[in-house]
Design an enzyme around this catalytic site. Structure first.
Site, short mmCIF file in Angstrom:
data_model
loop_
_atom_site.label_atom_id
_atom_site.label_comp_id
_atom_site.label_asym_id
_atom_site.label_seq_id
_atom_site.Cartn_x
_atom_site.Cartn_y
_atom_site.Cartn_z
N TRP A 271 0.85 -1.21 0.00
CA TRP A 271 0.00 0.00 0.00
C TRP A 271 0.88 1.25 0.00
O TRP A 271 0.59 2.24 -0.65
CB TRP A 271 -0.89 0.05 1.25
CG TRP A 271 -2.22 -0.61 1.08
CD1 TRP A 271 -2.63 -1.78 1.65
CD2 TRP A 271 -3.34 -0.14 0.31
NE1 TRP A 271 -3.91 -2.07 1.28
CE2 TRP A 271 -4.38 -1.07 0.45
CE3 TRP A 271 -3.56 0.98 -0.49
CZ2 TRP A 271 -5.62 -0.92 -0.16
CZ3 TRP A 271 -4.79 1.15 -1.10
CH2 TRP A 271 -5.81 0.19 -0.94
N ASN A 334 -4.01 2.77 12.68
CA ASN A 334 -4.58 2.84 11.32
C ASN A 334 -6.10 2.77 11.34
O ASN A 334 -6.77 3.53 10.63
CB ASN A 334 -4.00 1.71 10.46
CG ASN A 334 -4.60 1.74 9.06
OD1 ASN A 334 -4.48 2.72 8.35
ND2 ASN A 334 -5.28 0.66 8.68
N TRP A 375 -6.51 9.74 3.22
CA TRP A 375 -7.61 10.70 3.32
C TRP A 375 -8.55 10.59 2.14
O TRP A 375 -9.78 10.63 2.30
CB TRP A 375 -7.07 12.13 3.47
CG TRP A 375 -6.84 12.42 4.92
CD1 TRP A 375 -5.65 12.33 5.60
CD2 TRP A 375 -7.83 12.75 5.89
NE1 TRP A 375 -5.85 12.59 6.93
CE2 TRP A 375 -7.18 12.86 7.13
CE3 TRP A 375 -9.21 12.96 5.83
CZ2 TRP A 375 -7.86 13.19 8.31
CZ3 TRP A 375 -9.89 13.28 6.99
CH2 TRP A 375 -9.22 13.39 8.21
C1 FAD Z 1 -6.44 8.99 6.86
C2 FAD Z 1 -5.15 8.22 6.87
C3 FAD Z 1 -3.94 8.92 6.92
C4 FAD Z 1 -2.72 8.23 6.91
N1 FAD Z 1 -1.55 8.93 6.95
C5 FAD Z 1 -0.36 8.27 6.89
C6 FAD Z 1 0.88 8.98 6.90
O1 FAD Z 1 0.92 10.22 6.90
N2 FAD Z 1 2.03 8.25 6.89
C7 FAD Z 1 2.03 6.89 6.87
O2 FAD Z 1 3.10 6.29 6.87
N3 FAD Z 1 0.88 6.21 6.85
C8 FAD Z 1 -0.32 6.85 6.86
N4 FAD Z 1 -1.48 6.13 6.86
C9 FAD Z 1 -1.43 4.66 6.74
C10 FAD Z 1 -1.39 3.88 8.06
O3 FAD Z 1 -2.38 4.34 8.94
C11 FAD Z 1 -0.04 3.95 8.76
O4 FAD Z 1 0.99 3.68 7.84
C12 FAD Z 1 0.03 2.92 9.89
O5 FAD Z 1 -0.97 3.17 10.83
C13 FAD Z 1 1.40 2.97 10.53
O6 FAD Z 1 1.46 2.08 11.59
P1 FAD Z 1 2.42 0.82 11.56
O7 FAD Z 1 3.80 1.26 11.16
O8 FAD Z 1 2.29 0.13 12.86
O9 FAD Z 1 1.80 -0.01 10.37
P2 FAD Z 1 1.85 -1.55 9.98
O10 FAD Z 1 0.46 -2.02 10.00
O11 FAD Z 1 2.86 -2.29 10.76
O12 FAD Z 1 2.29 -1.50 8.44
C14 FAD Z 1 3.66 -1.54 8.02
C15 FAD Z 1 3.98 -0.33 7.18
O13 FAD Z 1 3.21 -0.32 5.99
C16 FAD Z 1 2.90 1.02 5.61
N5 FAD Z 1 1.44 1.16 5.60
C17 FAD Z 1 0.54 0.53 6.39
N6 FAD Z 1 -0.71 0.87 6.05
C18 FAD Z 1 -0.60 1.73 5.04
C19 FAD Z 1 -1.55 2.44 4.25
N7 FAD Z 1 -2.86 2.30 4.42
N8 FAD Z 1 -1.09 3.28 3.31
C20 FAD Z 1 0.23 3.42 3.09
N9 FAD Z 1 1.18 2.78 3.80
C21 FAD Z 1 0.76 1.95 4.75
C22 FAD Z 1 3.51 1.92 6.66
O14 FAD Z 1 4.75 2.39 6.17
C23 FAD Z 1 3.67 1.00 7.84
O15 FAD Z 1 4.70 1.36 8.71
C24 FAD Z 1 -2.72 6.81 6.86
C25 FAD Z 1 -3.93 6.12 6.84
C26 FAD Z 1 -5.14 6.82 6.84
C27 FAD Z 1 -6.42 6.06 6.81
#
Ligand code: FAD
Length: 471
Positions: A271, A334, A375
């Site tokens: 993603w 997330n 978003w």
């Molecule tokens: C409204 C909204 C705004 C967001 N803004 C950001 C942001 O500014 N920066 C950001 O890195 N992520 C963003 N995300 C995606 C996601 O919420 C976060 O990446 C995630 O919560 C990070 O937590 P984690 O590292 O524990 O994720 P994990 O679940 O462990 O996922 C591993 C990695 O995958 C990537 N990832 C995961 N989900 C997504 C996703 N939906 N889209 C893109 N990459 C993803 C991230 O780099 C994350 O660290 C957003 C999602 C939403 C719905």
């Protein structure tokens, strides 16, 4: 072999699997590792002090790691094109190497650098920030993918390069001077949020810990708001403290026989790449709807509702907990991001760009591509959008993903004595119960700012008006 190359660090604050750095190391006798503090970035309205704090820690860690290999980080402040021209003149470097970015701001800056250095030295950029390059995965007709699932099928599993280890030694000329690393206050910022430690060292530790203890349970735990069911690697990936290819292969190799957690987690990394390539191919998404017709949506944009949302005082416990998690930790789960983004756009009828900016002003992992993608997904204006008639019910979401209310109680202390039964709908408590559980609605905790059912109908009307008028 070339005598000297400058490696310009930007969103690749690591030594491990750093494509431009490793190429400079293989090509030159001496490498000048530089980071440029750019006031044009610091002054942007969406710059978050949380990210600046994380950046400074990451630079500190990077400098330590360089020093342990015989080098050091040269820190300069100013306009990148001028700083680099000066550094090339000082060092006689044959080239400036850096890893490419996909953001319009960065691409314009890098073009200025290339023009400024033309005739002075080689300017060479490399693909590094994703599992694959943003223009390397195309449909059969040569167009970019705009739907996630076919994109993912095209990317996995063959195309992801194996990571390469950090250089063991790096020679840097002794006479190149840099400025001391500034403090957050020196740069005019302050933060009260409790942030994760910045830097490559912390990133590696977190990756190992997640693979050992979290990945196996990821599929079942990732949506539970009160648990640490996800990797929390996003700030490290955002600043390049961790190579996405290292993360990918470390997970794959640890679970070579497969596991549901593994596939789900890899999907999230994809993603991240998906939204990078969307921004790269459709840069108008910065500021505009991916589906352009939705730029005409008639948002109500009531500032007083926006303020309630930003402060976590909407009267919807799960929304308020999430918004306060953002304010106090610079991060948000997330599932919570999806809930609050749906709430802002479809319950409060506020333009997704307002929410996008607020997130950028606080998120330690704030990243244009992922944030914009998230978003626009929630607002149903983006790629592969959630159909606009699917609108999250914040109470049902709270009950499902925070069944005991532990997440709500952690961030909304006014509700800490309210039993599980009413934690997501405290308004249903009688006056006596409100008194008994020390939470008078409208006094200790706000009454709901809107009626979800009513707002849902308005949101549907707002979208369907546009769909009807603009085929
Ligand atoms: C409204 C909204 C705004 C967001 N803004 C950001 C942001 O500014 N920066 C950001 O890195 N992520 C963003 N995300 C995606 C996601 O919420 C976060 O990446 C995630 O919560 C990070 O937590 P984690 O590292 O524990 O994720 P994990 O679940 O462990 O996922 C591993 C990695 O995958 C990537 N990832 C995961 N989900 C997504 C996703 N939906 N889209 C893109 N990459 C993803 C991230 O780099 C994350 O660290 C957003 C999602 C939403 C719905």
């Amino acid at each position: 072999m070339t005598k000297r190359i400058i490696h310009w660090f930007r969103r690749d604050l690591r030594l491990d699997d750093n494509t431009a750095l490793l190429t400079a190391y293989a090509t030159a006798e001496e490498v000048v590792p530089v980071f440029i503090v750019d006031d044009a970035i610091l002054r942007r309205p969406d710059t978050a002090s949380n990210r600046v704090a994380f950046l400074l820690e990451s630079l500190h860690d990077l400098d330590g790691n360089l020093r342990s290999r015989g080098s050091r980080l040269v820190l300069r402040r100013g306009q990148p094109e001028e700083v680099l021209a000066q550094l090339v003149a000082e060092t006689g470097a044959a080239g400036v190497y850096f890893n490419r970015d996909v953001e319009p701001f960065a691409l314009a800056r890098d073009a200025r650098v290339a023009t400024r250095l033309e005739g002075q030295c080689a300017v060479v950029s490399f693909e590094d920030g994703g599992l694959t390059a943003p223009d390397s995965v195309k449909t059969k007709t040569g167009t970019p993918y705009t739907v996630f699932t076919p994109y993912k099928k095209a990317v996995l599993p063959q195309s992801v390069a194996h990571p390469r280890p950090a250089p063991t030694q790096l020679r840097t000329p002794a006479d190149v001077l840099g400025e001391p690393l500034p403090t957050l206050a020196d740069l005019g910022f302050a933060t009260a949020a409790t942030l994760p430690p910045g830097g490559e060292t912390a990133a590696q530790a977190r990756l190992s810990d997640f693979i050992r203890n979290g990945l196996e349970h990821y599929a079942s735990a990732r949506d539970r708001l009160a648990e640490e069911g996800t990797s929390r690697l996003s700030p490290y990936l955002r600043f390049g403290c961790l190579s996405p290819r290292r993360a990918y292969w470390a997970a794959r190799e640890a679970f070579s026989n497969g596991s549901p957690g593994l596939e789900g987690w890899i999907s999230e990394l994809v993603w991240r790449d998906f939204y990078r390539q969307i921004l790269f191919h459709f840069p108008y998404v910065e500021g505009g709807a991916f589906k352009r017709a939705y730029d005409e949506l008639a948002w109500e944009n009531r500032p007083e509702w926006f303020e309630c949302w930003c402060e976590g005082k909407t009267g919807f416990p799960v929304v308020d907990a999430a918004m306060r998690q953002l304010l106090t930790t610079g991060w948000m789960h997330n599932r919570a991001r999806m809930i609050v983004a749906s709430f802002l756009t479809k319950d409060l009828l506020i333009d997704w760009r307002w929410g996008e900016r607020h997130f950028m002003q606080h998120l330690v992992d704030g990243d244009l591509a992922a944030n914009n993608g998230g978003w626009q997904w929630a607002a149903s204006t983006g790629t592969d959008a959630q159909p606009y008639f699917r609108i999250f019910n914040p109470i049902a979401q709270g009950k499902k993903f925070d069944p005991t209310g532990a997440y709500v109680r952690r961030y909304v202390p006014e509700l800490s004595a309210v039993p599980d039964r009413w934690i997501h709908e405290p308004l249903l408590m009688s006056t006596d119960l409100q008194r008994a559980f020390r939470c008078i609605i409208g006094v200790d905790y706000p009454s709901p700012v809107v009626d979800h059912g009513h707002q849902r109908i308005k949101a549907l009307a707002m979208f369907s008006r546009l769909t009807t008028n603009q085929p």
